[in-house]
Design a protein around this motif. Structure first.
Motif, short mmCIF file in Angstrom:
data_model
loop_
_atom_site.label_atom_id
_atom_site.label_comp_id
_atom_site.label_asym_id
_atom_site.label_seq_id
_atom_site.Cartn_x
_atom_site.Cartn_y
_atom_site.Cartn_z
N MET A 12 0.84 -1.18 0.00
CA MET A 12 0.00 0.00 0.00
C MET A 12 0.88 1.24 0.00
O MET A 12 1.94 1.26 0.60
CB MET A 12 -0.89 -0.02 1.24
CG MET A 12 -1.74 1.19 1.42
SD MET A 12 -3.19 0.79 2.35
CE MET A 12 -4.36 1.80 1.56
N THR B 226 5.63 10.39 -2.22
CA THR B 226 4.99 9.09 -2.31
C THR B 226 5.66 8.20 -1.27
O THR B 226 6.88 8.02 -1.30
CB THR B 226 5.17 8.48 -3.72
OG1 THR B 226 4.63 9.39 -4.67
CG2 THR B 226 4.46 7.15 -3.81
N ALA C 27 5.42 4.58 1.44
CA ALA C 27 4.91 3.25 1.74
C ALA C 27 5.39 2.90 3.14
O ALA C 27 6.32 3.54 3.66
CB ALA C 27 5.43 2.23 0.71
N THR D 121 -4.34 7.66 -2.05
CA THR D 121 -3.94 6.35 -1.55
C THR D 121 -4.17 5.35 -2.66
O THR D 121 -4.65 5.70 -3.74
CB THR D 121 -4.74 5.93 -0.30
OG1 THR D 121 -6.12 5.89 -0.65
CG2 THR D 121 -4.52 6.87 0.85
N GLU D 122 -3.84 4.10 -2.39
CA GLU D 122 -4.02 3.08 -3.41
C GLU D 122 -5.51 2.91 -3.70
O GLU D 122 -6.28 2.48 -2.85
CB GLU D 122 -3.42 1.76 -2.92
CG GLU D 122 -3.11 0.80 -4.02
CD GLU D 122 -2.16 -0.29 -3.57
OE1 GLU D 122 -2.18 -1.35 -4.18
OE2 GLU D 122 -1.40 -0.06 -2.61
#
Length: 99
Positions: free
Chosen positions: A1, A13, A15, A41-42
């Motif tokens: 994600m 960006t 994770a 977000t994803e």
């Protein structure tokens, strides 16, 4: 994600378990912070922010960037000025993304 966050006027960006350098944030090493300005977000894109999404991070250290030299000169006037600048940065470790 993954998530796209905004802090210090820049977008990152991130994770989980990423370590990023951002503009200086208040706090000491080991402090936990929450970033609520999540742009995407994803699977979700905010307009401009994703509602209810947060990113939890831990401050790893307060550091400074490499020196940037500033040099001013006016030709034929014997005018030269040399200066330097080191930006204050905060290293963040991303611990959790809540979407």
């Amino acid at each position: 994600m993954f998530a796209v966050i905004r802090t210090g006027g820049k977008q990152y960006t991130v994770a989980p378990n990423d370590v990023i350098l951002v503009e200086k944030l208040t706090g000491n090493a080991g402090d936990k912070i929450t970033i609520s300005e999540v742009l995407a977000t994803e699977g979700k894109i905010g307009a401009p922010l994703v509602k209810g999404a947060t990113v939890a991070a831990e401050i790893v250290e307060q550091t400074r960037a490499e020196k940037v030299l500033i040099f001013k000169k006016r030709r034929r006037h014997n005018y030269r000025r040399k200066n330097g600048h080191r930006q204050h940065l905060t290293a963040l470790k991303i611990t959790e993304i809540k979407a």
